[in-house]
Design a protein around this motif. Structure first.
Motif, PDB file in Angstrom:
ATOM      1  N   TYR A 173       5.621   6.070  46.632  1.00 42.56           N
ATOM      2  CA  TYR A 173       4.901   5.680  45.416  1.00 42.56           C
ATOM      3  C   TYR A 173       5.906   5.040  44.476  1.00 42.56           C
ATOM      4  O   TYR A 173       6.878   5.674  44.081  1.00 42.56           O
ATOM      5  N   LEU A 174       5.691   3.782  44.145  1.00 41.28           N
ATOM      6  CA  LEU A 174       6.615   3.092  43.241  1.00 41.28           C
ATOM      7  C   LEU A 174       5.860   2.707  41.972  1.00 41.28           C
ATOM      8  O   LEU A 174       4.877   1.962  42.025  1.00 41.28           O
ATOM      9  N   LEU A 175       6.332   3.234  40.842  1.00 40.68           N
ATOM     10  CA  LEU A 175       5.734   2.903  39.541  1.00 40.68           C
ATOM     11  C   LEU A 175       6.753   2.061  38.780  1.00 40.68           C
ATOM     12  O   LEU A 175       7.844   2.535  38.460  1.00 40.68           O
ATOM     13  N   MET A 176       6.417   0.787  38.533  1.00 37.60           N
ATOM     14  CA  MET A 176       7.384  -0.165  37.949  1.00 37.60           C
ATOM     15  C   MET A 176       6.973  -0.597  36.558  1.00 37.60           C
ATOM     16  O   MET A 176       5.837  -1.034  36.349  1.00 37.60           O
ATOM     17  N   PHE A 177       7.894  -0.518  35.629  1.00 38.53           N
ATOM     18  CA  PHE A 177       7.658  -0.955  34.250  1.00 38.53           C
ATOM     19  C   PHE A 177       8.510  -2.184  33.930  1.00 38.53           C
ATOM     20  O   PHE A 177       9.743  -2.142  34.074  1.00 38.53           O
ATOM     21  N   GLY A 178       7.886  -3.256  33.464  1.00 39.02           N
ATOM     22  CA  GLY A 178       8.637  -4.383  32.917  1.00 39.02           C
ATOM     23  C   GLY A 178       9.646  -4.974  33.876  1.00 39.02           C
ATOM     24  O   GLY A 178      10.743  -5.344  33.463  1.00 39.02           O
ATOM     25  N   ALA A 179       9.281  -5.077  35.137  1.00 45.12           N
ATOM     26  CA  ALA A 179      10.151  -5.717  36.118  1.00 45.12           C
ATOM     27  C   ALA A 179       9.299  -6.619  36.989  1.00 45.12           C
ATOM     28  O   ALA A 179       8.161  -6.270  37.306  1.00 45.12           O
ATOM     29  N   ASN A 180       9.843  -7.741  37.366  1.00 49.14           N
ATOM     30  CA  ASN A 180       9.102  -8.687  38.200  1.00 49.14           C
ATOM     31  C   ASN A 180       9.982  -9.153  39.351  1.00 49.14           C
ATOM     32  O   ASN A 180      10.416 -10.300  39.404  1.00 49.14           O
ATOM     33  N   PRO A 181      10.270  -8.242  40.286  1.00 49.30           N
ATOM     34  CA  PRO A 181      11.198  -8.598  41.362  1.00 49.30           C
ATOM     35  C   PRO A 181      10.748  -9.759  42.242  1.00 49.30           C
ATOM     36  O   PRO A 181      11.582 -10.355  42.918  1.00 49.30           O
ATOM     37  N   HIS A 182       9.458 -10.103  42.209  1.00 53.12           N
ATOM     38  CA  HIS A 182       9.051 -11.289  42.973  1.00 53.12           C
ATOM     39  C   HIS A 182       9.661 -12.556  42.368  1.00 53.12           C
ATOM     40  O   HIS A 182       9.788 -13.565  43.050  1.00 53.12           O
ATOM     41  N   ALA A 183      10.041 -12.519  41.084  1.00 53.75           N
ATOM     42  CA  ALA A 183      10.762 -13.638  40.483  1.00 53.75           C
ATOM     43  C   ALA A 183      12.256 -13.341  40.411  1.00 53.75           C
ATOM     44  O   ALA A 183      13.084 -14.188  40.736  1.00 53.75           O
ATOM     45  N   THR A 216       1.861 -10.447  37.007  1.00 53.85           N
ATOM     46  CA  THR A 216       2.903 -11.205  37.693  1.00 53.85           C
ATOM     47  C   THR A 216       2.606 -11.275  39.187  1.00 53.85           C
ATOM     48  O   THR A 216       1.696 -10.607  39.685  1.00 53.85           O
ATOM     49  N   LYS A 217       3.433 -12.022  39.891  1.00 53.58           N
ATOM     50  CA  LYS A 217       3.327 -12.044  41.358  1.00 53.58           C
ATOM     51  C   LYS A 217       3.561 -10.642  41.905  1.00 53.58           C
ATOM     52  O   LYS A 217       2.961 -10.231  42.894  1.00 53.58           O
ATOM     53  N   THR A 218       4.468  -9.927  41.254  1.00 52.69           N
ATOM     54  CA  THR A 218       4.751  -8.553  41.674  1.00 52.69           C
ATOM     55  C   THR A 218       3.500  -7.692  41.496  1.00 52.69           C
ATOM     56  O   THR A 218       3.154  -6.885  42.367  1.00 52.69           O
ATOM     57  N   ALA A 219       2.806  -7.895  40.368  1.00 55.88           N
ATOM     58  CA  ALA A 219       1.575  -7.128  40.123  1.00 55.88           C
ATOM     59  C   ALA A 219       0.521  -7.496  41.167  1.00 55.88           C
ATOM     60  O   ALA A 219      -0.179  -6.623  41.696  1.00 55.88           O
ATOM     61  N   ASP A 220       0.435  -8.798  41.474  1.00 57.83           N
ATOM     62  CA  ASP A 220      -0.533  -9.239  42.480  1.00 57.83           C
ATOM     63  C   ASP A 220      -0.251  -8.611  43.839  1.00 57.83           C
ATOM     64  O   ASP A 220      -1.173  -8.336  44.606  1.00 57.83           O
ATOM     65  N   ALA A 221       1.025  -8.417  44.138  1.00 56.63           N
ATOM     66  CA  ALA A 221       1.392  -7.868  45.445  1.00 56.63           C
ATOM     67  C   ALA A 221       1.314  -6.341  45.448  1.00 56.63           C
ATOM     68  O   ALA A 221       1.631  -5.711  46.454  1.00 56.63           O
ATOM     69  N   SER A 222       0.917  -5.757  44.317  1.00 54.52           N
ATOM     70  CA  SER A 222       0.875  -4.300  44.219  1.00 54.52           C
ATOM     71  C   SER A 222      -0.545  -3.783  44.376  1.00 54.52           C
ATOM     72  O   SER A 222      -1.482  -4.556  44.549  1.00 54.52           O
TER      73      SER A 222
END
Ligand code: MGD
Ligand code: MGD
Ligand code: SF4
Ligand code: MO
Length: 756
Positions: A173-183, A216-222
């Motif tokens: 389970y990965l909960l990510m705040f304010g990060a966009n690793p896809h970029a 973000t793209k990261t959000a889309d991939a989540s």
């Protein structure tokens, strides 16, 4: 036929990409004339396994860029002209001596930029410049970036560099705040192919939740996106912890129970933050908050991770602290699949043995002159640099040494800083470009290109999701008369120290090494304790090592996997890494508590009093935003890298990415249309940017990327000037900082937006 197909490769070199934190392995083919034929991902790299992003291959274009500086520049009658190195060093000496004579050393300052963290020379020789400065005016990109993580780690675990990373290869389970690793490809979490590793979580049946005002793209991939109101994450994370206590689910776990103190204090500190309070301020309903808390508690393993979007805000340190507190009370601290500590091959101090406990982390060893901001982690907030230059009086900064930095584009209220740099008596830039910052310098000293120097990611491999080591010798030779970056830094340090250009770079190198070895042979937890320094120096001489690579060898040999100069023949050294061009993998992260702890209590401090006190101010300060203001946030693009890769045509071709993202509802309300210009105004500045209407952003929030605004005179960036974009830091406010870390507030900036 393309140029590349005409060139015949005669050799292949392997090299870690130094452009971002992902440390991808590159396979680089070179022809007989030392021209780069092709750059692609190294399939055999032990960590990145062939992954590469569009920036990696542009090391070729960067090397070949005609605008990249090859010779020193000196400003004469307002214009930069090429000079010899001897001439440049004389101007450096005279300029520094002039300021020191007139105002003393307290008038000197240094700014260290981000590429220094990706650079073996800077990692080993910036220190010499800092020490030789003789003033405490040290500033860096850390206070527009990750300083809250240093402070949180410092108070919780004992050193500023004791920062846990999400164990993404094993988590459920990965909960990510304010990060966009896809970029961004990840940050303070070195993980080449972050997107692939995210897919791995989902393939294992795990879940990813992204908290970000932008989809973000990261959000889309989540699996789930929570569009939070910017600047309010501290409330949401506190509410998650509160909910875990309220439901009886909070449990640090048997594996660390005897090593954690402050659980009850944490419970009281978060008590005011109910899911209902969070719903009101963060825009995420109470039921969702309760569900996320329950999911975190139920997941076999979970990791919570926060980066730029929650570090560069008013309560950045409190948020960073609470994120690791959340990792702890869900039982995931120092557990596989949770938040873990790397055991790097080269430093820091917690990797060379020693027992738990120590003197702990302190701040405030000095204060800035104008606003009395405390020193944090050896430096002052860069948000204060402009006022420290512009405000007259004893101790006013009159000379600046800028090392691999572009603060004119990357720090808040940058129009003020631009003016301030103009006002200096003397400035030196060590930089590969004549850009928005270095154009102010009296002398610009250019290091060789990224492909012409040895590389090892000392700082990033300390924060990696696996324990990995990878050294790459320079791919291309230096040109005649070129100075290596470490030689430039050592010379600069020497001149600063004795104000004489005759100082020898080799002497400074030898001094640094003697000091380092002298300390290690006297340290009872070092693997070379009691050894003869001369005997080790002889071994280093046989290997023919000098400069940064010699210092690296000492770090590696005396590190946790080290060869210890003969005591552990199968151990790691520069030689061993030269024999392993794709790197060495020491395996997945392993638990390190209590051995890693350096707090005075030798425990994990779950609720440092300073942090609890800061948290108590949150509800009075984080208010509901008034309707007439929008909140500005930043963003990154995969094909951009902060402010300095916009001169690569391959990266900037296509539509301009420096747009103001606006939600459709706001666009209608404000009369803005896609592609039209909008004026954005904050307390400190105003600019005009083209509008991009998109539903991938929360209503009430607008976004501009940083690092643009290349339309200034006196630079040499011919490609970047064609698509200059606007500098978003004209809008960010130098008077707003996170008071615990001095970090600049670069997100959740109140702005008004009108059609222009
Ligand atoms: N609004 C807003 N502002 C931000 C951010 C944000 O998210 N929003 N992000 C912040 C962050 S995280 C960071 S790290 C900072 C970056 O802030 P800086 O480090 O100040 O800026 P960079 O754009 O990285 O510029 C690096 C400079 O180093 C030069 N350079 C590149 N490679 C080398 C090298 O090998 N040697 C030398 N000597 N010079 C080199 C480049 O030409 C450039 O001038 O920006 C910050 N600013
Ligand atoms: N391609 C590329 N890669 C880079 C860089 C680059 O410039 N370009 N820069 C490098 C550097 S120096 C760094 S430090 C790293 C940074 O790496 P990341 O931390 O991944 O940085 P960003 O991609 O800017 O993502 C930050 C996100 O935070 C969101 N955000 C803004 N305000 C808030 C808020 O108040 N709350 C929440 N929850 N989210 C918010 C933004 O919308 C954005 O999506 O990237 C590194 N990698
Ligand atoms: S992801 Fe980062 S390290 Fe990897 S190729 Fe791209 S810029 Fe280089
Ligand atoms: Mo950064």
């Amino acid at each position: 036929m393309t140029e590349a197909t005409r060139r015949i490769p005669v050799r292949t070199a392997y090299r870690t990409c130094p452009l971002c934190e992902a440390t991808c392995g590159l396979e680089i083919t070179v022809d007989a004339d030392d021209q780069i034929v092709r750059i692609r991902g190294d399939q055999d790299d032990v960590f990145s396994k062939g992954f590469i992003c569009p920036k990696g291959s542009t090391l070729k274009q960067l090397h070949e860029d005609p605008d990249r500086l090859r010779r020193p520049l000196v400003k004469r009658d307002g214009v930069h002209v090429e000079v010899s190195w001897d001439e440049a060093w004389q101007v450096v000496r005279d300029g520094l001596a002039g300021v020191i004579d007139a105002h003393g050393r307290s008038a000197l300052a240094v700014y260290m930029g981000n590429p220094g963290a990706h650079n073996l020379a800077s990692m080993t020789f910036n220190r010499a410049v800092n020490l030789a400065l003789g003033s405490f005016n040290r500033f860096s990109a850390s206070t527009v970036d990750q300083m809250p993580k240093h402070v949180a780690g410092g108070f919780m675990f004992g050193t500023g560099i004791t920062i846990p990373v999400p164990d993404i290869d094993y988590t459920d389970y990965l909960l990510m705040f304010g990060a966009n690793p896809h970029a961004s490809n990840g940050s303070l979490c070195t993980a080449p192919d972050f997107p692939g590793r995210m897919r791995g979580i989902q393939e294992r049946g795990g879940k990813i939740v992204v908290v970000d005002p932008r989809r973000t793209k990261t959000a889309d991939a989540s699996d789930e996106w929570l569009p939070i109101i910017p600047g309010t994450d501290v409330v949401f994370v506190a509410a998650l912890i509160n909910e875990l206590f309220a439901t009886g689910a909070a449990d640090v776990g048997a594996h660390v129970r005897s090593h954690v103190v402050g659980v009850d204090e944490l419970k009281s500190a978060v008590a005011p933050f109910t899911p209902e309070v969070a719903a009101e301020l963060c825009g995420i309903d109470a039921a969702t908050c309760r569900r996320i808390a329950a999911e975190l508690a139920a997941a076999p393993t979970a990791a919570v991770y926060g980066r730029i979007g929650v570090n560069t805000v008013e309560f950045g340190t409190a948020t960073a602290w609470l994120i690791d507190a959340l990792n702890t009370v869900t039982g995931n601290l120092d557990k596989r699949g949770g938040a873990m500590f790397t055991l790097p091959a080269a430093g820091p101090v917690t990797s060379v043995g020693g027992k738990p406990g120590g003197s702990g982390f302190k701040i405030g060893k000095g204060h800035t002159r104008v606003r009395q901001y405390p020193e944090v982690f050896g430096e002052y907030p860069v948000a204060a640099l402009g006022e420290e230059i512009l405000t007259p009086g004893e101790g006013q900064i009159r000379a600046l040494i800028s090392l691999a930095g572009n603060p004119v584009l990357s720090t808040p209220n940058s129009e003020q800083l631009d003016k301030a740099l103009d006002d200096l008596d003397f400035m030196v830039s060590v930089d590969i470009y004549l850009n928005e910052t270095s154009r102010h310098a009296d002398v610009v000293l250019p290091p060789p290109s990224q492909l012409q120097r040895d590389h090892y990611d000392i700082s990033l491999l300390r924060l990696a999701v696996r324990n990995v080591a990878n050294y790459s010798p320079a791919v291309l030779p230096m040109e005649d008369g070129q100075w290596d970056e470490w030689e430039i830094l050592a010379k600069l340090a020497g001149i600063l120290q004795i104000l004489d250009t005759s100082v020898s770079v080799g002497d400074i190198d030898d001094l640094a090494v003697a000091e380092m070895l002298g300390g290690l042979v006297k340290n009872s937890s070092s693997n070379i304790f009691g050894r003869d320094v001369d005997e080790i120096l002889r071994q280093l001489e046989v290997e023919g090592l000098r400069g940064p690579t010699r210092i690296l060898d000492i770090m590696l040999q005396t590190g946790p996997y080290g060869a210890a100069y003969g005591s552990n023949p199968s151990g790691v050294s520069v030689r061993a890494l030269l024999d392993a061009p794709h790197g060495i993998d020491f395996g997945a992260l392993e638990p390190r508590i209590p051995e890693i702890l350096r707090t005075p209590s030798a425990k994990v401090e779950l609720c440092p009093p300073l942090f609890a006190e800061n948290l108590s101010k949150v509800l009075a300060r984080v208010k509901k935003n008034s309707d007439d203001k929008l909140l500005l946030v930043g963003r990154r693009h995969l094909k951009s890298n902060n402010s300095w890769m916009h001169n690569m045509k391959v990266l900037t071709k296509g539509s301009l990415s420096c747009t103001l993202q606006v939600h459709p509802d706001d666009a209608v309300r404000l009369g803005l249309s896609h592609g039209s210009p909008a004026r954005v105004t904050s307390r400190v500045g105003s600019l005009v940017a083209p509008v991009e209407v998109t539903d991938a952003i929360r209503a009430g929030v607008v976004s501009l990327p940083h690092g643009w605004g290349h339309n200034v005179r006196g630079t040499k960036l011919s490609v970047a000037a064609e698509k200059p974009g606007v500098n978003s830091n004209i809008l960010t406010d130098d008077e707003r900082i996170d008071e615990l870390s001095g970090n600049a507030v670069l997100n959740a900036i109140p702005v008004t937006v009108q059609s222009a």
